[in-house]
Scaffold this active site. Sequence first.
Site, PDB file in Angstrom:
ATOM      1  NE  ARG A 228      47.197  39.912 143.248  1.00 19.71           N
ATOM      2  CZ  ARG A 228      46.543  40.988 143.749  1.00 19.71           C
ATOM      3  NH1 ARG A 228      45.313  41.278 143.372  1.00 19.71           N
ATOM      4  NH2 ARG A 228      47.120  41.782 144.631  1.00 19.71           N
TER       5      ARG A 228
ATOM      6  CD  GLN B 272      45.790  23.738 142.406  1.00 17.90           C
ATOM      7  OE1 GLN B 272      44.620  23.927 142.687  1.00 17.90           O
ATOM      8  NE2 GLN B 272      46.650  23.213 143.249  1.00 17.90           N
ATOM      9  CG  ASN B 273      50.851  28.583 142.089  1.00 17.45           C
ATOM     10  OD1 ASN B 273      49.778  28.357 142.640  1.00 17.45           O
ATOM     11  ND2 ASN B 273      52.007  28.274 142.628  1.00 17.45           N
TER      12      ASN B 273
ATOM     13  CG  HIS C  74      43.719  27.106 138.111  1.00 20.57           C
ATOM     14  ND1 HIS C  74      43.804  26.945 139.476  1.00 20.57           N
ATOM     15  CD2 HIS C  74      42.936  26.076 137.684  1.00 20.57           C
ATOM     16  CE1 HIS C  74      43.106  25.872 139.853  1.00 20.57           C
ATOM     17  NE2 HIS C  74      42.585  25.322 138.785  1.00 20.57           N
TER      18      HIS C  74
ATOM     19  CB  CYS D 104      41.986  38.499 121.645  1.00 20.80           C
ATOM     20  SG  CYS D 104      40.733  39.202 120.558  1.00 20.80           S
TER      21      CYS D 104
ATOM     22  CB  CYS E 153      43.937  41.791 120.721  1.00 25.74           C
ATOM     23  SG  CYS E 153      42.881  42.171 119.317  1.00 25.74           S
TER      24      CYS E 153
ATOM     25  N   GLY F  36      51.985  22.522 148.339  1.00 22.00           N
ATOM     26  CA  GLY F  36      51.391  23.828 148.656  1.00 22.00           C
ATOM     27  C   GLY F  36      50.005  24.073 148.114  1.00 22.00           C
TER      28      GLY F  36
ATOM     29  CD  GLU G  51      47.016  25.095 157.109  1.00 25.90           C
ATOM     30  OE1 GLU G  51      47.183  25.597 158.222  1.00 25.90           O
ATOM     31  OE2 GLU G  51      46.309  25.582 156.220  1.00 25.90           O
TER      32      GLU G  51
END
Length: 232
Positions: free
Chosen positions: A62, A93-94, A111, A119, A141, A181, A209
């Site tokens: 990711r 939230q992304n 999030h 760390c 770290c 979204g 939707e």
Amino acid sequence: MDISMKGKKIVILTGAGISAESGVKTFRDNDGLWENHRIEDVATPEAWIKDPMLVWRFYQARRNQLLEVEPNPAHLALADLESKAESLTLITQNVDDLHERGGSESVIHMHGQLRTLRCENTHQTEVRMDKKDLGENFVYCNCCSEPSRMRPDIVWFGEIPMEMDKIYQSVEDCDVFIVIGSSGHVYPAAGLVNLANSNGAHSILVNYELPINGSDFDEVHIGKAGEILNNG
Ligand code: APR
């Protein structure tokens, strides 16, 4: 959609749908799996304990994807709105950085974020996006005298989202609350519209939707975020 809203306090909550047009996959639009994994195998503290390398590889993919995707017209429209609005709080939230790269200056990542790592010992975060930080090996770290392993700086299922005091305060206090979204499945984010409504805000939804909590909104716009936000 008219979101000029002069003199209004605006709060916006975005979800995976706003990054869909940039090529980042959403969570619940595909066959119940997230990039071929069950969510509990890669996005829980238990998964990190049980199989840290599986979780690490998943998030490294990711994190590497951030280098390939670009902000889309929806991200740009929100940055433009921020520059014109008298009061705008952007909550996402992304975990991608597309709002920032689209020009938004102040973003609350409830999030967590992909570009930072945390760390495991001190919980301090560091932006770690150099080439050497994006390989298969764990990253250590810079904050401990004996460097500790770092974990993804992500709020996993079962963990408490970040900056909730600030989020509740801004939602309670806003005049207009806009969700863009999001499928409305994950709390506490999904319940913020109810908080806004009960404090008298006008609530607006922009989604591809009608989501599970679609009837909670005063105004609903169905379609692609990039198109709706750029059509006035
Ligand atoms: N424009 C607008 N909406 C879109 C678009 C688009 N181009 N493409 C998809 N959508 C909508 C989908 O129809 C869906 O309702 O975006 C929504 C995305 O929903 P989810 O995939 O469930 O994403 P989200 O609501 O952000 O998920 C919440 O779940 O796994 C966790 O922590 C993760 O933050 C995430 C949380």
